[in-house]
Design an enzyme around this catalytic site. Structure first.
Site, short mmCIF file in Angstrom:
data_model
loop_
_atom_site.label_atom_id
_atom_site.label_comp_id
_atom_site.label_asym_id
_atom_site.label_seq_id
_atom_site.Cartn_x
_atom_site.Cartn_y
_atom_site.Cartn_z
CG ASP A 31 64.05 57.31 34.87
OD1 ASP A 31 64.49 56.72 33.86
OD2 ASP A 31 62.94 57.04 35.39
CB THR A 35 59.62 51.75 34.55
OG1 THR A 35 59.37 52.57 33.40
CG2 THR A 35 59.47 50.29 34.16
NE ARG A 100 59.75 49.48 29.86
CZ ARG A 100 59.55 48.30 30.44
NH1 ARG A 100 58.67 47.45 29.94
NH2 ARG A 100 60.25 47.98 31.52
CB THR A 144 56.00 51.47 18.94
OG1 THR A 144 55.71 50.09 18.76
CG2 THR A 144 54.68 52.21 18.93
CB SER A 179 47.46 49.02 23.23
OG SER A 179 48.68 49.75 23.11
CE1 TYR A 181 54.22 52.72 24.50
CE2 TYR A 181 53.62 50.87 23.08
CZ TYR A 181 54.54 51.81 23.52
OH TYR A 181 55.79 51.84 22.96
CG HIS A 182 50.98 49.92 20.38
ND1 HIS A 182 50.57 48.93 21.24
CD2 HIS A 182 52.23 49.55 19.97
CE1 HIS A 182 51.52 48.01 21.34
NE2 HIS A 182 52.54 48.36 20.58
CE LYS A 185 56.07 55.11 22.72
NZ LYS A 185 57.31 55.75 23.15
CD GLN A 208 63.56 49.85 19.97
OE1 GLN A 208 64.75 49.90 19.74
NE2 GLN A 208 63.05 50.13 21.14
CB VAL A 211 63.81 45.61 22.60
CG1 VAL A 211 65.28 45.40 22.96
CG2 VAL A 211 63.67 46.80 21.66
CB THR A 252 51.36 32.25 27.16
OG1 THR A 252 52.28 33.35 27.42
CG2 THR A 252 51.16 31.45 28.42
CE1 TYR A 254 49.42 36.00 26.38
CE2 TYR A 254 49.53 38.21 25.47
CZ TYR A 254 49.75 37.34 26.51
OH TYR A 254 50.30 37.80 27.69
CB VAL A 327 41.05 43.78 20.56
CG1 VAL A 327 40.22 43.88 19.30
CG2 VAL A 327 40.17 43.51 21.79
N1 USQ Z 1 52.23 37.92 22.96
C1 USQ Z 1 51.94 36.59 23.10
N2 USQ Z 1 52.18 36.02 24.31
C2 USQ Z 1 52.71 36.68 25.36
C3 USQ Z 1 53.02 38.05 25.20
C4 USQ Z 1 52.77 38.65 23.99
O1 USQ Z 1 51.47 35.95 22.16
O2 USQ Z 1 52.89 36.09 26.43
C5 USQ Z 1 51.98 38.57 21.65
C6 USQ Z 1 51.03 39.76 21.73
O3 USQ Z 1 49.69 39.35 21.64
C7 USQ Z 1 51.49 40.60 20.53
C8 USQ Z 1 52.97 40.28 20.42
O4 USQ Z 1 53.20 39.11 21.18
O5 USQ Z 1 50.86 40.16 19.37
C9 USQ Z 1 53.87 41.37 20.95
O6 USQ Z 1 53.51 41.67 22.28
P1 USQ Z 1 54.57 42.25 23.32
O7 USQ Z 1 53.95 42.25 24.67
O8 USQ Z 1 55.87 41.56 23.16
O9 USQ Z 1 54.82 43.70 22.76
P2 USQ Z 1 53.87 44.97 22.68
O10 USQ Z 1 52.77 44.94 23.66
O11 USQ Z 1 53.51 45.18 21.25
O12 USQ Z 1 54.85 46.14 23.13
C10 USQ Z 1 56.28 46.02 23.14
C11 USQ Z 1 56.84 47.10 24.06
C12 USQ Z 1 56.50 48.46 23.50
C13 USQ Z 1 56.98 48.56 22.06
C14 USQ Z 1 56.43 47.43 21.22
C15 USQ Z 1 57.01 47.37 19.84
O13 USQ Z 1 56.33 46.95 25.37
O14 USQ Z 1 57.07 49.46 24.31
O15 USQ Z 1 56.58 49.79 21.51
O16 USQ Z 1 56.77 46.17 21.83
S1 USQ Z 1 55.83 46.75 18.66
O17 USQ Z 1 55.29 45.49 19.14
O18 USQ Z 1 56.50 46.63 17.40
O19 USQ Z 1 54.75 47.73 18.61
#
Ligand code: USQ
Length: 389
Positions: A31, A35, A100, A144, A179, A181-182, A185, A208, A211, A252, A254, A327
């Site tokens: 590591d 983070t 991440r 992801t 994003s 980030y995504h 991946k 994944q 989590v 919240t 979104y 978005v």
């Molecule tokens: N969301 C809300 N309110 C919040 C936070 C998030 O409505 O307060 C919504 C977001 O708009 C999104 C969804 O919840 O539509 C998921 O957001 P998230 O922040 O829980 O997750 P995400 O940004 O997609 O990323 C997380 C991890 C990332 C992993 C991914 C899996 O940070 O490392 O790859 O989850 S996945 O979502 O399947 O791509």
């Protein structure tokens, strides 16, 4: 068996190390504390206590009776990674050492570039180190579900059969990330597929979902907590909703809140990652596993957190639909496959409400810490306002 965990100090890495310690494996960890540093930069911190790495490793050895041979450094530095490979000689390597956070990658150009470089370069370094030092190593790489986006058709696991203008083929399922980030991946997956084609490396690419959770079975006993983030950059949906209820902020969703994602508990994430190790692909195979338990809408999760919070504390949590900083589609079709892990023996461990109850109980134990972080919980990173130079 010798197992190397890149990103051993992180949310998943620290929990995974504890599970693997109970399997009698020789553990090596890497590591660079990216983070820890970046979370501090946005004025936040892990809610659950995370001691220094020296102390962590000492407590780990004390509890499990076996240590982790630790290397401090950056996987995006090729000399460093090669030297680790030469010393650890891993049979299996988990790559959990990428940036991440989707919101972090959207703050501005600096963070977008840092995410691109950290993530893409670390994976390229890994496949070269594997090819040159240990071509038989099994690479388990964390991708992801967000790589697929939210298409208006069912999502398969990695590849799909297509018939087009009278001809047939099996192709990678189209990716459409949401994003920077995504997208890293997605680019990683392309690079892994190509490395597999070039050098026949054995690779599991894990798609994944989101989590949630504070603990796994081992942590319940060891109390060697993994980190837990609740701020708008580093915290994820369900974990944040539980924290919002605990500190008295609105939960919240979104925008409309009908966006759906695959979710799984930390316990299940670690079980699946262990299955990936115990049931490896064939030599020379690149396989994709969609790793989640159930898919839920954000609204459903917000309602469920409110309900569990009321049952547990007798208090009401408020739900407030805030302007969506991202978005993304807010109401869409979603039907991803996730058969392969079940075929390999995955059995989901729990029940959503019980898992949420456990998170809230743990957060209530660290309520003061949650309250200290109140000012960094509400969203302020807006995708369209991502800053340039
Ligand atoms: N969301 C809300 N309110 C919040 C936070 C998030 O409505 O307060 C919504 C977001 O708009 C999104 C969804 O919840 O539509 C998921 O957001 P998230 O922040 O829980 O997750 P995400 O940004 O997609 O990323 C997380 C991890 C990332 C992993 C991914 C899996 O940070 O490392 O790859 O989850 S996945 O979502 O399947 O791509």
């Amino acid at each position: 068996m010798r197992v190397l965990i890149l990103g051993v100090d992180g949310y998943i890495g620290w929990a995974l190390a504890q599970r693997l310690a109970t399997r009698g494996l020789d553990l090596y960890g890497v590591d660079n504390f990216f983070t820890r540093r970046r979370v501090k930069e946005v004025g936040s911190d892990s809610v659950l206590p995370v001691p220094s790495i020296g102390r962590r490793l000492q407590l780990f050895r004390g509890f499990y009776g076996r240590g982790i041979k630790f290397f401090r450094g950056n996987v995006a530095d090729p000399e460093f990674l090669y030297s680790v490979f030469k010393e650890a000689k891993p049979d299996v390597v988990y790559h959990l050492a990428e940036q991440r956070s989707a919101p972090y990658s959207m703050i501005g150009l600096k963070q977008a570039n840092e995410t691109m470089v950290t993530n893409l370069v670390s994976t390229i370094n890994l496949v070269y180190a594997a090819k040159d030092v240990n071509p038989n190593v099994h690479i388990i790489k964390l991708g992801t579900m967000g790589e697929y986006g939210t298409p208006n058709i069912d999502i398969t696991e990695g590849f799909f059969d297509i018939e087009f203008r009278g001809r047939k083929d099996t192709l990678p399922f189209p990716r459409s990330a949401g994003s920077w980030y995504h997208w890293t991946k997605v680019h990683d997956s392309n690079n892994l597929m190509f490395a597999n084609r070039l050098w026949k490396l054995k690779i599991t690419d894990v798609m994944q979902g989101v989590v949630y959770g504070t603990e796994i079975k081992e942590i319940e006993k060891s109390r060697l907590f993994t980190r837990f983030d609740i701020d708008e950059v580093w915290g994820t949906a369900l974990n944040r909703f539980a924290a919002q209820a605990v500190v008295g902020l609105p939960i919240t969703p979104y925008g409309k809140g009908e966006q759906k994602r695959g979710f799984l508990s930390l316990e299940d994430s670690i079980s699946c990652l262990t299955i990936a190790l115990e049931k490896p692909p064939k030599d020379g195979e690149y396989r994709v596993l969609n790793q989640f338990d159930q898919y839920y809408s954000v609204n459903y999760l917000a309602d469920t957190v409110r309900e569990v919070f009321r049952e547990l504390t007798g208090k009401d949590a408020r739900i407030k639909h805030v302007e969506n900083p991202r978005v993304e589609a807010e109401d869409h079709y979603y039907n991803p496959d996730h058969k392969k892990l079940y075929e390999l023996g995955y059995k989901p461990s729990g029940e959503l409400k019980k898992d949420i109850k456990k998170i809230i109980e743990d957060l209530l134990e660290y309520e003061e810490k949650c309250k200290e972080l109140k000012s960094v919980i509400m969203p302020r990173t807006y995708w369209r306002k991502s800053s340039g130079l």
